[in-house]
Scaffold this active site. Sequence first.
Site, PDB file in Angstrom:
ATOM      1  N   THR A 101       0.826  -1.193   0.000  1.00  0.00           N
ATOM      2  CA  THR A 101       0.000   0.000   0.000  1.00  0.00           C
ATOM      3  C   THR A 101       0.868   1.255   0.000  1.00  0.00           C
ATOM      4  O   THR A 101       0.562   2.201  -0.700  1.00  0.00           O
ATOM      5  CB  THR A 101      -0.941   0.000   1.220  1.00  0.00           C
ATOM      6  OG1 THR A 101      -1.712  -1.200   1.193  1.00  0.00           O
ATOM      7  CG2 THR A 101      -1.869   1.177   1.205  1.00  0.00           C
ATOM      8  N   TRP A 145       3.855   1.561  -1.218  1.00  0.00           N
ATOM      9  CA  TRP A 145       4.429   1.666  -2.563  1.00  0.00           C
ATOM     10  C   TRP A 145       3.418   2.294  -3.503  1.00  0.00           C
ATOM     11  O   TRP A 145       3.747   3.159  -4.311  1.00  0.00           O
ATOM     12  CB  TRP A 145       4.852   0.279  -3.039  1.00  0.00           C
ATOM     13  CG  TRP A 145       5.480   0.272  -4.385  1.00  0.00           C
ATOM     14  CD1 TRP A 145       6.788   0.538  -4.677  1.00  0.00           C
ATOM     15  CD2 TRP A 145       4.842  -0.002  -5.627  1.00  0.00           C
ATOM     16  NE1 TRP A 145       6.995   0.443  -6.031  1.00  0.00           N
ATOM     17  CE2 TRP A 145       5.814   0.107  -6.640  1.00  0.00           C
ATOM     18  CE3 TRP A 145       3.544  -0.332  -5.991  1.00  0.00           C
ATOM     19  CZ2 TRP A 145       5.519  -0.101  -7.974  1.00  0.00           C
ATOM     20  CZ3 TRP A 145       3.253  -0.543  -7.320  1.00  0.00           C
ATOM     21  CH2 TRP A 145       4.235  -0.427  -8.300  1.00  0.00           C
ATOM     22  N   TRP A 177       0.048  10.749   2.748  1.00  0.00           N
ATOM     23  CA  TRP A 177      -1.311  10.583   3.267  1.00  0.00           C
ATOM     24  C   TRP A 177      -2.266  11.646   2.714  1.00  0.00           C
ATOM     25  O   TRP A 177      -3.468  11.474   2.780  1.00  0.00           O
ATOM     26  CB  TRP A 177      -1.328  10.580   4.783  1.00  0.00           C
ATOM     27  CG  TRP A 177      -0.686  11.788   5.410  1.00  0.00           C
ATOM     28  CD1 TRP A 177      -1.260  13.017   5.612  1.00  0.00           C
ATOM     29  CD2 TRP A 177       0.643  11.896   5.884  1.00  0.00           C
ATOM     30  NE1 TRP A 177      -0.366  13.872   6.178  1.00  0.00           N
ATOM     31  CE2 TRP A 177       0.827  13.212   6.369  1.00  0.00           C
ATOM     32  CE3 TRP A 177       1.713  11.013   5.964  1.00  0.00           C
ATOM     33  CZ2 TRP A 177       2.014  13.659   6.900  1.00  0.00           C
ATOM     34  CZ3 TRP A 177       2.892  11.471   6.506  1.00  0.00           C
ATOM     35  CH2 TRP A 177       3.040  12.774   6.973  1.00  0.00           C
ATOM     36  N   TRP A 216      -6.252   7.552   3.146  1.00  0.00           N
ATOM     37  CA  TRP A 216      -6.896   6.297   3.535  1.00  0.00           C
ATOM     38  C   TRP A 216      -8.412   6.489   3.555  1.00  0.00           C
ATOM     39  O   TRP A 216      -8.914   7.443   4.138  1.00  0.00           O
ATOM     40  CB  TRP A 216      -6.412   5.858   4.911  1.00  0.00           C
ATOM     41  CG  TRP A 216      -5.020   5.336   4.879  1.00  0.00           C
ATOM     42  CD1 TRP A 216      -3.876   6.072   4.985  1.00  0.00           C
ATOM     43  CD2 TRP A 216      -4.629   3.996   4.678  1.00  0.00           C
ATOM     44  NE1 TRP A 216      -2.795   5.245   4.867  1.00  0.00           N
ATOM     45  CE2 TRP A 216      -3.222   3.960   4.685  1.00  0.00           C
ATOM     46  CE3 TRP A 216      -5.329   2.801   4.490  1.00  0.00           C
ATOM     47  CZ2 TRP A 216      -2.506   2.788   4.517  1.00  0.00           C
ATOM     48  CZ3 TRP A 216      -4.610   1.636   4.330  1.00  0.00           C
ATOM     49  CH2 TRP A 216      -3.217   1.637   4.339  1.00  0.00           C
ATOM     50  N   HIS A 245      -7.418  -0.754   3.370  1.00  0.00           N
ATOM     51  CA  HIS A 245      -7.238  -2.164   3.694  1.00  0.00           C
ATOM     52  C   HIS A 245      -8.596  -2.836   3.870  1.00  0.00           C
ATOM     53  O   HIS A 245      -8.667  -3.991   4.266  1.00  0.00           O
ATOM     54  CB  HIS A 245      -6.418  -2.332   4.965  1.00  0.00           C
ATOM     55  CG  HIS A 245      -4.959  -2.136   4.748  1.00  0.00           C
ATOM     56  ND1 HIS A 245      -4.150  -1.548   5.669  1.00  0.00           N
ATOM     57  CD2 HIS A 245      -4.150  -2.444   3.707  1.00  0.00           C
ATOM     58  CE1 HIS A 245      -2.917  -1.504   5.224  1.00  0.00           C
ATOM     59  NE2 HIS A 245      -2.897  -2.043   4.028  1.00  0.00           N
TER      60      HIS A 245
END
Length: 69
Positions: free
Chosen positions: A1, A3, A26, A31, A53
């Site tokens: 993630t 990368w 970020w 996310w 994720h």
Amino acid sequence: TTWMQEILPLLLNGGDLKAVENVPSWDRAPWLEETRAPVVLDKLPSPRAIVSHMQYNLMPPSFFKTKAK
């Protein structure tokens, strides 16, 4: 993630390093699960990159109704 957070913004900006050197990863690819994601995503130009994720089958129904590519 991590990368992906580095490579995808480079691809979206035609390999321009200036676009990624001055913005934290970020903020370049926030996310999805982060509480500030909607604020950050609204400020990013299209196309946007997000990371997650979260399992595909747990995504909200609205995720599948968009025309994102």
